[in-house]
Enzyme design. Structure first.
Site, short mmCIF file in Angstrom:
data_model
loop_
_atom_site.label_atom_id
_atom_site.label_comp_id
_atom_site.label_asym_id
_atom_site.label_seq_id
_atom_site.Cartn_x
_atom_site.Cartn_y
_atom_site.Cartn_z
N ASP A 31 0.01 3.96 7.38
CA ASP A 31 -1.15 3.90 6.97
C ASP A 31 -2.22 3.52 6.83
OD1 ASP A 31 0.03 2.30 5.74
OD2 ASP A 31 -0.68 3.38 2.45
N GLU A 71 1.93 2.52 2.54
CA GLU A 71 3.37 1.16 1.98
C GLU A 71 1.12 0.71 1.49
OE1 GLU A 71 2.41 -3.14 1.68
OE2 GLU A 71 0.68 -2.05 3.22
ZN LIG Z 1 -2.66 -4.19 3.83
ZN LIG Z 2 -0.18 -4.28 5.98
#
Ligand SMILES: [Zn+2]
Ligand SMILES: [Zn+2]
Length: 435
Positions: free
Chosen positions: A97, A164
């Protein structure tokens, strides 16, 4: 006899140097393809839990390499398996991401992407945390391992994880059966780019490397009214200012000075006008720690201090400040000592002692730690991959410039040495664990 020993030694030396040469020349030869993939990923970033195109692109590439690919694990996640006889099972993780940031690098391949996030708000998107580097290194390593099956035995599990940055991706993949539907790994390994280490170097940090991250909201309820008649109100603005000061004594007075901890109030909202006392003030906080004990203690102490403020303001108990712990919790990342020492030695052999840096832990967060926190107790390693251009690194050392941090709109890794070093590091690390 002496001659035989010399011959054997020279053969061993030759084989070793051929092995090293293999990875080095592979990274060189593959670089144009890696650069192309990196630039594609950089120009086409996607926000957390919405990494559809990114996952599709990686799935296609991994299938072409001969990996058995399972899509949509924990949302957009991928599990790519390559079996090569009996041996150890190693999990290699990348995240996919990007962040809601408007890129400001002027790179020819910089991102102009706008997209709706999971709350349906239109946002600019940028790979400002280097997850595009992570994916490219992950793919380059997968390619090397597929092309050199004679040099290892075992099972590789390459996973591409969503979200994440919102810290839900690792949890979602584990909840979707990562360790039940697929083999449980003997080791899990991953890397993160570093905005402070020079490209061409790697960093490692055994044991606690990154912190428990909690996000919290506190709603302070009072009784609004006219600013000229404060005695007829219960003023949540003055309550919040007392509470914020009191919160700062948690770390300074109540947690051991030997235990790292952070309590930050990053946002305070309340009121509309100087002569109106509002009904409510809302604070947003982030809390950081390493151990579960310290984390729990901080949360308890915040609740205690909120009660005390409510009591001192004369509020009934059901109107005391409300403490809401958001469920975006990221647990601390604990790097297994034996595994990390073992791999650090391999890195030193590959890159030279001067290019392998033992770093201090940080209070940032990374949900990779979750892969080591299930009942399987998989030993994990996340290492830092230096990404700063040498010239800029030296200018910063002299104090001439300040380097943009991760999550900065001007964060700009030096792709060539970063990607080459990343592929070599990950490859030698996996080969060490496989053999
Ligand atoms: Zn980050
Ligand atoms: Zn990262």
């Amino acid at each position: 006899m002496k001659k035989t020993i010399t011959l054997v030694l020279s053969l061993i030396f030759l084989c070793n140097s051929m092995g090293l040469k293999g990875q080095n020349s592979f990274a060189e030869e593959q670089y144009p393809a890696l650069e192309e993939l990196y630039q594609y990923l950089h120009s086409n970033p996607e926000l957390s839990f919405l990494e559809e195109q990114t996952a599709a692109k990686l799935a296609t590439e991994m299938k072409t390499l001969g990996y058995e690919v399972t899509e949509k694990v924990g949302g957009t996640g991928l599990v790519c398996i390559l079996k090569n006889g009996s041996g150890k099972t190693v999990l290699v993780r990348t995240d996919m991401d990007a962040l809601p940031i408007k890129e400001d690098t002027n790179l020819p391949y910089s991102s102009n992407v706008m997209m709706k996030d999971i709350n349906d708000e239109e946002m600019p998107v940028m790979h400002a945390c280097g997850h595009d580097i992570h994916m490219t290194v992950w793919y380059g390593t997968a390619k090397y391992m597929a092309a050199n099956k004679s040099s290892w035995k075992g099972t590789l599990i390459f996973i591409a994880q969503p979200a994440e940055e919102r810290s839900g991706g690792a949890k979602a993949m584990l909840a979707d059966g990562l360790y039940e539907r697929f083999p449980v790994p003997d080791y899990a390994i991953s890397l993160h780019v570093s905005a402070v280490l020079r490209a061409g170097t790697v960093g490692w940090c055994p044991e606690y490397a990154m912190a428990n991250v909690d996000m919290m909201q506190i709603r302070i309820k009072g009784k609004g009214g006219h600013g000229a008649y404060p005695h007829t109100t219960i003023d949540p603005v003055s309550m919040s200012s007392r509470l914020i000061n009191d919160l700062q004594t948690i770390v300074s007075r109540e947690i051991s000075p030997l235990e790292p901890a952070v309590v930050t109030v990053g946002s305070i909202h309340g009121g509309t006008k100087g002569n109106v006392i509002p009904d409510e003030v809302v604070l947003e906080l982030t809390l950081r720690s390493y151990t579960d004990e310290v984390r729990n203690k901080i949360i308890e102490l915040i609740k205690r201090k909120c009660k005390a403020i409510g009591l001192s303001a004369g509020l009934p108990e059901n109107r005391y400040p409300e403490v809401i712990l958001h469920d975006e919790f990221t647990p601390a990342l604990f790097n297994d000592l034996a595994l990390n020492e073992r791999i650090a030695l391999v890195f030193e052999k590959e890159f030279g002692v001067e290019n392998v840096i033992k770093t201090d832990p940080v209070m940032g967060g990374e949900d990779f730690g979750r892969y080591g926190r299930t009942e399987d107790k998989v030993p994990i390693m996340m290492f830092w991959l230096g990404a700063v251009e040498t010239e800029k690194y030296e200018a910063a050392e002299r104090g001439d410039i300040q380097l943009p941090s991760l999550h900065n709109s001007r964060f700009q890794p030096d792709p060539e040495p970063t990607l080459k070093t990343g592929v070599k590091a990950l490859t030698v690390g996996i080969l060490e664990l496989m053999n």
